[in-house]
Write a protein that holds these residues in place. Structure first.
Motif, PDB file in Angstrom:
ATOM      1  N   GLY A 175      42.980  20.974  70.370  1.00  0.00           N
ATOM      2  CA  GLY A 175      44.319  20.389  71.062  1.00  0.00           C
ATOM      3  C   GLY A 175      44.615  19.335  70.523  1.00  0.00           C
ATOM      4  N   LEU A 176      45.679  19.008  70.775  1.00  0.00           N
ATOM      5  CA  LEU A 176      46.364  18.043  69.879  1.00  0.00           C
ATOM      6  C   LEU A 176      47.415  17.007  71.020  1.00  0.00           C
ATOM      7  N   GLY A 177      45.825  16.649  71.765  1.00  0.00           N
ATOM      8  CA  GLY A 177      46.471  15.562  72.734  1.00  0.00           C
ATOM      9  C   GLY A 177      46.237  13.945  72.417  1.00  0.00           C
ATOM     10  N   LEU A 178      46.036  12.867  72.846  1.00  0.00           N
ATOM     11  CA  LEU A 178      45.376  11.983  72.815  1.00  0.00           C
ATOM     12  C   LEU A 178      44.489  11.842  71.721  1.00  0.00           C
ATOM     13  N   ILE A 179      43.029  12.635  71.693  1.00  0.00           N
ATOM     14  CA  ILE A 179      42.116  12.254  71.153  1.00  0.00           C
ATOM     15  C   ILE A 179      42.007  13.193  69.801  1.00  0.00           C
ATOM     16  N   ALA A 224      39.503  19.188  70.675  1.00  0.00           N
ATOM     17  CA  ALA A 224      39.410  17.713  71.262  1.00  0.00           C
ATOM     18  C   ALA A 224      40.648  18.627  72.842  1.00  0.00           C
ATOM     19  N   THR A 225      40.072  19.762  73.378  1.00  0.00           N
ATOM     20  CA  THR A 225      40.653  19.806  74.165  1.00  0.00           C
ATOM     21  C   THR A 225      39.278  19.305  75.238  1.00  0.00           C
ATOM     22  N   PRO A 226      40.242  19.862  76.778  1.00  0.00           N
ATOM     23  CA  PRO A 226      39.524  19.724  77.967  1.00  0.00           C
ATOM     24  C   PRO A 226      38.270  20.050  77.463  1.00  0.00           C
ATOM     25  N   VAL A 227      36.812  19.246  78.570  1.00  0.00           N
ATOM     26  CA  VAL A 227      35.211  20.187  78.026  1.00  0.00           C
ATOM     27  C   VAL A 227      35.277  21.728  78.486  1.00  0.00           C
ATOM     28  N   SER A 228      35.919  21.590  79.492  1.00  0.00           N
ATOM     29  CA  SER A 228      36.038  23.452  79.973  1.00  0.00           C
ATOM     30  C   SER A 228      36.509  23.931  79.950  1.00  0.00           C
ATOM     31  N   ALA A 229      37.610  23.623  78.763  1.00  0.00           N
ATOM     32  CA  ALA A 229      38.773  24.773  77.868  1.00  0.00           C
ATOM     33  C   ALA A 229      37.298  25.159  76.841  1.00  0.00           C
ATOM     34  N   MET A 230      36.250  24.122  76.380  1.00  0.00           N
ATOM     35  CA  MET A 230      35.121  24.541  74.938  1.00  0.00           C
ATOM     36  C   MET A 230      34.880  25.933  74.592  1.00  0.00           C
ATOM     37  N   ALA A 231      34.028  26.006  75.613  1.00  0.00           N
ATOM     38  CA  ALA A 231      34.276  27.965  75.789  1.00  0.00           C
ATOM     39  C   ALA A 231      34.745  28.810  75.359  1.00  0.00           C
ATOM     40  N   ASP A 269      33.232  18.344  67.944  1.00  0.00           N
ATOM     41  CA  ASP A 269      34.408  17.706  69.277  1.00  0.00           C
ATOM     42  C   ASP A 269      34.692  16.215  68.671  1.00  0.00           C
ATOM     43  N   GLY A 270      35.684  15.965  70.708  1.00  0.00           N
ATOM     44  CA  GLY A 270      35.224  15.300  71.082  1.00  0.00           C
ATOM     45  C   GLY A 270      34.949  14.927  72.610  1.00  0.00           C
ATOM     46  N   GLY A 271      34.424  15.847  72.415  1.00  0.00           N
ATOM     47  CA  GLY A 271      33.884  15.766  74.375  1.00  0.00           C
ATOM     48  C   GLY A 271      33.745  14.894  74.576  1.00  0.00           C
ATOM     49  N   GLY A 286      30.326  15.506  68.789  1.00  0.00           N
ATOM     50  CA  GLY A 286      30.322  13.919  68.817  1.00  0.00           C
ATOM     51  C   GLY A 286      31.142  13.655  69.973  1.00  0.00           C
ATOM     52  N   HIS A 287      31.438  12.123  70.343  1.00  0.00           N
ATOM     53  CA  HIS A 287      31.852  11.694  71.666  1.00  0.00           C
ATOM     54  C   HIS A 287      32.694  10.253  71.320  1.00  0.00           C
ATOM     55  N   PRO A 288      34.175   9.951  70.482  1.00  0.00           N
ATOM     56  CA  PRO A 288      34.280   9.222  70.855  1.00  0.00           C
ATOM     57  C   PRO A 288      34.405   8.276  71.261  1.00  0.00           C
ATOM     58  N   ILE A 289      34.046   6.836  71.415  1.00  0.00           N
ATOM     59  CA  ILE A 289      34.347   5.911  73.059  1.00  0.00           C
ATOM     60  C   ILE A 289      35.686   4.863  72.638  1.00  0.00           C
ATOM     61  N   ALA A 290      36.996   5.801  73.248  1.00  0.00           N
ATOM     62  CA  ALA A 290      37.439   5.277  72.870  1.00  0.00           C
ATOM     63  C   ALA A 290      38.844   5.491  73.523  1.00  0.00           C
ATOM     64  N   GLY A 291      39.860   5.218  74.171  1.00  0.00           N
ATOM     65  CA  GLY A 291      40.301   5.877  74.386  1.00  0.00           C
ATOM     66  C   GLY A 291      41.828   4.860  75.619  1.00  0.00           C
ATOM     67  N   ASP A 328      36.789  18.058  84.844  1.00  0.00           N
ATOM     68  CA  ASP A 328      35.383  18.040  83.768  1.00  0.00           C
ATOM     69  C   ASP A 328      34.680  17.278  84.361  1.00  0.00           C
ATOM     70  N   ILE A 329      34.505  16.050  83.672  1.00  0.00           N
ATOM     71  CA  ILE A 329      33.244  15.577  83.227  1.00  0.00           C
ATOM     72  C   ILE A 329      32.039  15.429  84.883  1.00  0.00           C
ATOM     73  N   PHE A 330      32.917  14.858  85.561  1.00  0.00           N
ATOM     74  CA  PHE A 330      32.070  15.272  86.857  1.00  0.00           C
ATOM     75  C   PHE A 330      31.318  16.769  86.699  1.00  0.00           C
TER      76      PHE A 330
END
Ligand code: NAP
Length: 759
Positions: free
Chosen positions: A13-17, A73-80, A98-100, A124-129, A238-240
């Motif tokens: 998941g080579l996006g922002l995160i 670092a994909t969207p959470v719904s794609a992690m499974a 992970d960074g979800g 894990g969860h980086p609080i940055a964005g 995904d988060i909601f």
């Protein structure tokens, strides 16, 4: 130069995160090889072109082959699905992290699809964005000075957690750990709910009839509030969905708050409205101070508090004063408000009927702790703004149970006085304090209150009875007579405040005079207090009436200026509106006995307290033996008086002041060390000191280095010594000056002291 932490890192998941971690690892040379796995060839090619990765694979099994660390670092719904694809291909011992933004759902997916490998999975969860997304937005500095939360589970291998922690620290992040459910709840309230509100507000308004108009006239507040509605809808969807329960309970909590706010507006309940907003103001100020790592009164969890205390000690140690020799003090100096009176103005204002207007309130940490405690008990308090506070009194029986413990910071006065006042309430309260207050004894207050019928438990801590203190409400109190075994204004005040709620008379007799601000201010609020020699007496069941109060300037803070103006030739200062309560004026009496030229002008009454403008002119001082009867009346002012003694003709002798050894520092020893460093002859006693003065017209101090040991009064006293020194005086560890005397350095410099603050 860093040595690589990993041989091969794979980002899925080579996006922002994901892209930002690749960029940071590359910049810091923390991996020998970085590869990525992803669904689109285009993204992988861009990643390579941008120099983020060495190779990209659409086949995830090929991507993770040989990797020691995999970051998902994909969207959470794609992690499974991602975990299912990579599990069979992971090399032995590979760490997966992970960074979800949601943790519970990701951990469930990892348990289901990683099989035995789950022990090497570190959630894990980086609080940055940013609001931008995609590989183009990758930024090597994204995590610098940001927090990363790790939520390892019971089955997580601690060695894997440590390796992930090291990686985040190496890219500049601060790593915290917490339980996954706690993470999801906290993030639901602090991040997911605000995003929900922003999306919902913009959508709601956009669906109105003519939304163009609404947006055309939208002001800055709308733009600020809705900035986060520009965030990526897919990610937030995904988060909601994945953090459903925690988001729903945060939304329900907010709905209740919104309904209360709506009701206050609908019914025109201005107290309720002001209550919400003043509480929000102060909570936000606390939050900002906490994030800025500055010291402020805040109820925070113990771990955070310890790290902040260490932080402020470090900051404290780095603030120092350098004062050039010579000069004189002149002009007018308005010193800040009296701390004891500031505390009581909030307490009695809260218990009074009507609105009490306070001016000159000392905005120091201790008095702010008292103010916050009453806000927590439902009292609406506006301010402080430049020393002005409006307290919307709720009457003697109007306090409400606080939602959690009342945090008193470092303030012993707040805790001890509140113990008395809370003993008479209908609800239970727990009082807590910082590490230092948590070591101080509370039993001498609890004991007489129990005699009145109160139910109070302290924490044993070696028999000293320390905080936390639990005060059980709903206990009927009866008046008592109490002979104070040791003179203490705090114990006396606590008993008298409990007496407001007691059946019959409550009286206290003290063995030596102590500060009588409580008795005076009760009278100022219309509550009768009889005073007969050493005994103060009141009857329960009366009422307090709101009033206007101008808190007198603090005589203890004035003492430095009284000494400074006296010792430097040609000086003359006017100190307006200083409290001259006879239980506090020992410093004036002692300086006058030494020959100081001090006159009180315009003596008057302010809310039951005597005040005056004090004029002090330079005068030749002579050494004296300080009368022991004056010692308790000047106990806080001795550091300044020692400086005066060093300038006087002949010896000054002090006995009967052993209490000085248990103040913020051992003030006898610390002052003696400072006097020695500045060449002043002296002899130390267990209960005092003899100081040999230089006499009028001669320098009294050499220049030198002073260790204040974080004791504000030591620092301010030696700053004044420079007026009669032959060289610069450098004083270390001065940060605490700001809490007892905000603005000291500026005021002293304006009056003529050549003081520079170094940070
Ligand atoms: P992003 O920039 O949109 O990147 C997402 C990456 O995941 C892209 O490489 C994308 O591939 C890939 N992806 C998207 N849908 C996928 C699917 N269904 N299957 C496989 N791969 C897919 O998003 P981000 O902001 O980096 O967020 C990534 C993760 O970090 C999320 O779990 C999010 O909760 C978390 N997070 C985000 C922030 C933030 O503020 N943005 C902060 C902390 C944590 P393509 O390039 O092919 O589209």
């Amino acid at each position: 130069m860093n040595s690589p932490l990993f041989h091969r890192v794979c980002i899925i998941g080579l996006g922002l995160i994901g892209g930002s971690l690749a960029a940071a690892l590359r910049e810091q040379k923390l991996a020998t090889e970085i590869v990525a796995g992803g669904r689109s060839a285009r993204t992988l090619e861009r990643g390579q072109a941008l120099g983020l990765i060495d190779a990209g694979y659409q086949d995830l099994a090929a991507a993770v082959d040989g990797a020691d660390l995999v970051f998902v670092a994909t969207p959470v719904s794609a992690m499974a699905a991602t975990f299912a694809s990579i599990a069979p291909a992971l090399k032995r011992g590979a760490i997966v992290t992970d960074g979800g933004s949601v943790k519970g759902a990701v951990i469930r997916a990892a348990r289901q699809h990683l099989g035995a490998r789950v022990s090497r999975f570190v959630p894990g969860h980086p609080i940055a964005g940013k609001e931008k997304s995609g590989v183009e937005a990758a930024d090597a500095s994204l995590y610098r000075q940001h927090r990363v939360i790790l939520t390892p589970t019971d089955e997580t291998d601690p060695a894997a957690t440590l390796a992930v922690r090291r990686m985040w620290t190496a890219v500049g992040a601060e790593v915290l750990s917490m339980r996954a459910d706690q993470h999801d709840q906290v993030l639901a309230e602090t991040s997911h709910l605000p995003h929900l509100l922003a999306f919902s507000l913009v959508d709601t308004l956009a669906r109105q009839g003519d939304s163009t108009d609404i947006f055309r006239y939208a002001a800055g507040g709308f733009r600020d509030f809705t900035r986060i509605a520009s965030s990526d809808p897919v990610m937030w969807h995904d988060i909601f969905m994945e953090n459903r329960d925690a988001v729903l309970s945060a939304a329900d909590l907010f709905a209740e708050g919104l309904a209360r706010f709506r009701e206050a507006v609908a019914s025109g309940n201005s107290d309720a409205l002001l209550g919400v907003m003043t509480r929000a103001n102060s909570a936000r100020a606390r939050f900002l101070a906490m994030n800025a790592r500055t010291s402020y009164t805040h109820a925070i969890d113990a771990a955070d508090e310890q790290s902040m205390n260490a932080e402020s000690r470090r900051e404290g140690a780095s603030v120092s004063f350098t004062v050039q020799p010579g000069g004189q003090l002149s002009g007018q100096v308005r010193v800040p408000g009296d701390k004891s009176i500031s505390h009581r103005s909030i307490m009695l204002g809260a218990l009074a009927e009507g609105i009490t207007e306070v001016e000159g309130f000392l905005e120091g940490e201790d008095a702010l702790a008292t103010l916050q405690a009453f806000r927590d008990m439902g009292v609406v308090i506006e301010g402080p703004h430049a020393g002005r506070v409006r307290v919307h009194g709720v009457g003697l029986h109007g306090l409400q149970a606080p939602a959690r413990s009342l945090y008193m910071g470092n303030s012993g006065t707040s805790m001890r006085l509140l113990m008395g006042l809370l003993a008479g309430q209908a609800f239970d309260t727990e009082l807590t304090g910082d590490a230092s207050l948590s070591k101080r004894p509370m039993e001498r207050v609890a004991r007489p209150l129990r005699d009145m019928g109160a139910s109070i438990s302290t924490t044993d801590a070696g028999g000293k009875g320390t905080p936390p203190v639990l005060v059980r409400g709903g206990k009927p109190l009866k008046g008592i007579h109490y002979d104070l075994p040791v003179a203490s204004a705090q114990v006396k005040s606590a008993i008298l405040l409990a007496g407001l709620y007691a059946d019959g008379d409550t009286s206290v007799t003290e063995p030596a005079p102590t500060r009588d601000h409580t008795e005076r201010m009760l009278t100022g609020f219309g509550y009768p207090v009889q005073r007969d020699g050493a005994t103060a007496r009141l009857s329960g069941g009366g009422r307090l009436t709101a009033c206007q109060l101008e808190v007198p300037a603090d005589i203890s803070s004035s003492a430095f200026f009284l000494v400074g103006a006296s010792i430097a030739e040609g000086g003359e200062l006017l100190l307006p509106h200083v409290g001259i309560n006879p239980t506090r004026t020992g410093v004036i009496d002692i300086l006058r006995l030494m020959g100081a030229d001090i006159t009180l002008e315009n003596e008057r009454d302010a809310g039951g307290e005597p005040v005056a403008d004090i004029r002090v002119k330079s005068a030749p001082l002579k050494g004296i033996t300080i009368p022991e009867a004056l010692v308790p009346l000047a106990i806080d002012e001795f550091p300044a008086l020692f400086v005066a003694a060093a300038c006087a003709e002949g010896d000054t002798v002090l006995h009967g002041a052993e209490e000085l050894r248990v103040k913020e520092s051992d003030r006898i020893q610390v002052m003696a060390d400072g006097l020695a460093a500045l060449g002043v002859p002296h002899e130390v006693y267990d209960d005092g000191i003899r100081i040999q003065g230089a006499g009028q017209g001669k320098p009294a101090f050499t220049g030198g280095e002073i260790e204040s040991h974080g004791d504000h009064r030591i620092a301010m006293s030696f700053a004044m010594a420079a007026l009669r020194a032959t060289g610069p005086i450098h004083i270390r560890d001065c940060a605490n000056v700001a809490t007892s005397f905000p603005g000291f350095a500026e005021l002293a410099a304006r009056a003529g002291l050549q003081l520079a603050v170094e940070d």
